[in-house]
Scaffold this active site. Sequence first.
Site, PDB file in Angstrom:
ATOM      1  N   GLU A 104      53.540  39.623  38.635  1.00 33.74           N
ATOM      2  CA  GLU A 104      52.062  39.305  38.233  1.00 33.74           C
ATOM      3  C   GLU A 104      51.486  40.636  38.319  1.00 33.74           C
ATOM      4  OE1 GLU A 104      48.650  39.180  38.585  1.00 33.74           O
ATOM      5  OE2 GLU A 104      48.724  38.439  40.668  1.00 33.74           O
ATOM      6  N   CYS A 137      43.005  40.704  40.690  1.00 39.25           N
ATOM      7  CA  CYS A 137      43.573  40.606  39.450  1.00 39.25           C
ATOM      8  C   CYS A 137      42.684  39.883  38.509  1.00 39.25           C
ATOM      9  CB  CYS A 137      44.986  40.346  39.545  1.00 39.25           C
ATOM     10  SG  CYS A 137      45.557  38.891  40.160  1.00 39.25           S
TER      11      CYS A 137
END
Length: 474
Positions: free
Chosen positions: A244, A282
Amino acid sequence: MDFYVAGAPAHGDDEVIVNHPYDGRPVGRTTWATEDQVEAAVAAAAGVAEEAAALPAHVRAAALDHVAHRIAERRQEIAELITAENGKPVKWALIEADRAVSVFRWAAEEARRFSGGLQRLDTDPGGTGRLAVVRRVPRGPVLGISPFNFPLNLVAHKVAPALAVGAPIVLKPAPATPLTALLLGSILAGTDLPAGMFSILPVPNERASALVTDPRLPIVSVTGSGPVGAAIRRAAPDKHVTLELGGNAAVLLCADYGSDKDLDWAAQRVAIFANYQAGQSCIAVQRVFVNDTLDFLPRLTAAVEALVTGDPADPAVDVGPMISEDAARRVAAWVDEAVAAGATVVTGGKRDGATYSPTILTGVPADAKVMAEEVFGPVLVVSPVPDDPAGFAAINDSAYGLQAGVFTHDLQTAFAAHRHLRVGGVIVGDVPSYRADQMPYGGVKGSGSGREGVASAMEDYTEPRVMVLTGVEL
């Protein structure tokens, strides 16, 4: 603070001092794990793997329930520690603690129903009297590598699914924020899990490669930056690696989203979730594409300027410092580069130590770093688009593809966004920063591979094993 080797508290030789990002004062100490301690942790994980895989569901679920309850009981203490080592405003740290409670609770529920399935094979004559039992079994011990920006919840997303499926885990927390993970280790130590089921090891980044390549850790689960993820993928080509890796999340305001109520809602959501972790998320909003018929920029500017910046321990503060002064300097340099290339600073653009003021830029060239790369700071780029297809194309014009937000009331537009946007998730009517911890979460392109979310990670940490029963009357 102690770290944990095979579930037992331990100390290394070299001290690590953790400083508060806001004012630089020491907030805690631990030590680096030695090479011998790392070896002991990995050997213990490998040694207990078979026992861990055979643990009854009620044992795994009880351990996860225990962790959820203890985090809930120590919510304020944990939030204050997150704020101290990370600089996150305490209002957001409390939410992070609550989310971690949910992750472990959800993992306990998933552990109880992680049962596999049956397939009848008599769909063809050759399968008459045959039945397949399909179970998922752990691939083996997990190496979890977590980042600094969510020092509890992103640790939870490594640890909870591993324990839920019966996989030992060796966790390497971010060097800048190890303390919250170590506190979680003290909670895990109060469970009845077998020794070796978990280790939490502060290790310098330059020593992490030995863990990544160790064949006794066949699964590597990483949340971090793109370059780090790419290096890990190259270093462990034969392992099951989930990544990720962040992105430069975008929103699109469609033409139908034009009422005062709509625009005010969108302005508040974009302002908050571009800046709530000082942009260090993010899925923080970075790129904003607005239909050119909408007068959105003044509302967004007012909402950004209303955010309170300051000491993250103050419950009224919305935006705290970045993780370090170097990080803030980098963001300032990227903004300066964009301005030199023709961008305009609408608001913000100022640095004070590790704090960078919430910033809005317009007129940013497509190849500027603040547009093309992941800023990971409190910076918004606002650009007009003539229609929805142009907005979709602008969102897709990125090396990343984690999540996107589309502000529309039109069902057809929502489905068009879901069809055309090359991202892991589309949030309709809100910012891309929304994440439900039980849903699949992850990206495409430079944003990584695999999916987090408890059930999705459990799938990644396991593999199917089939048993065919013969001579069964169905």
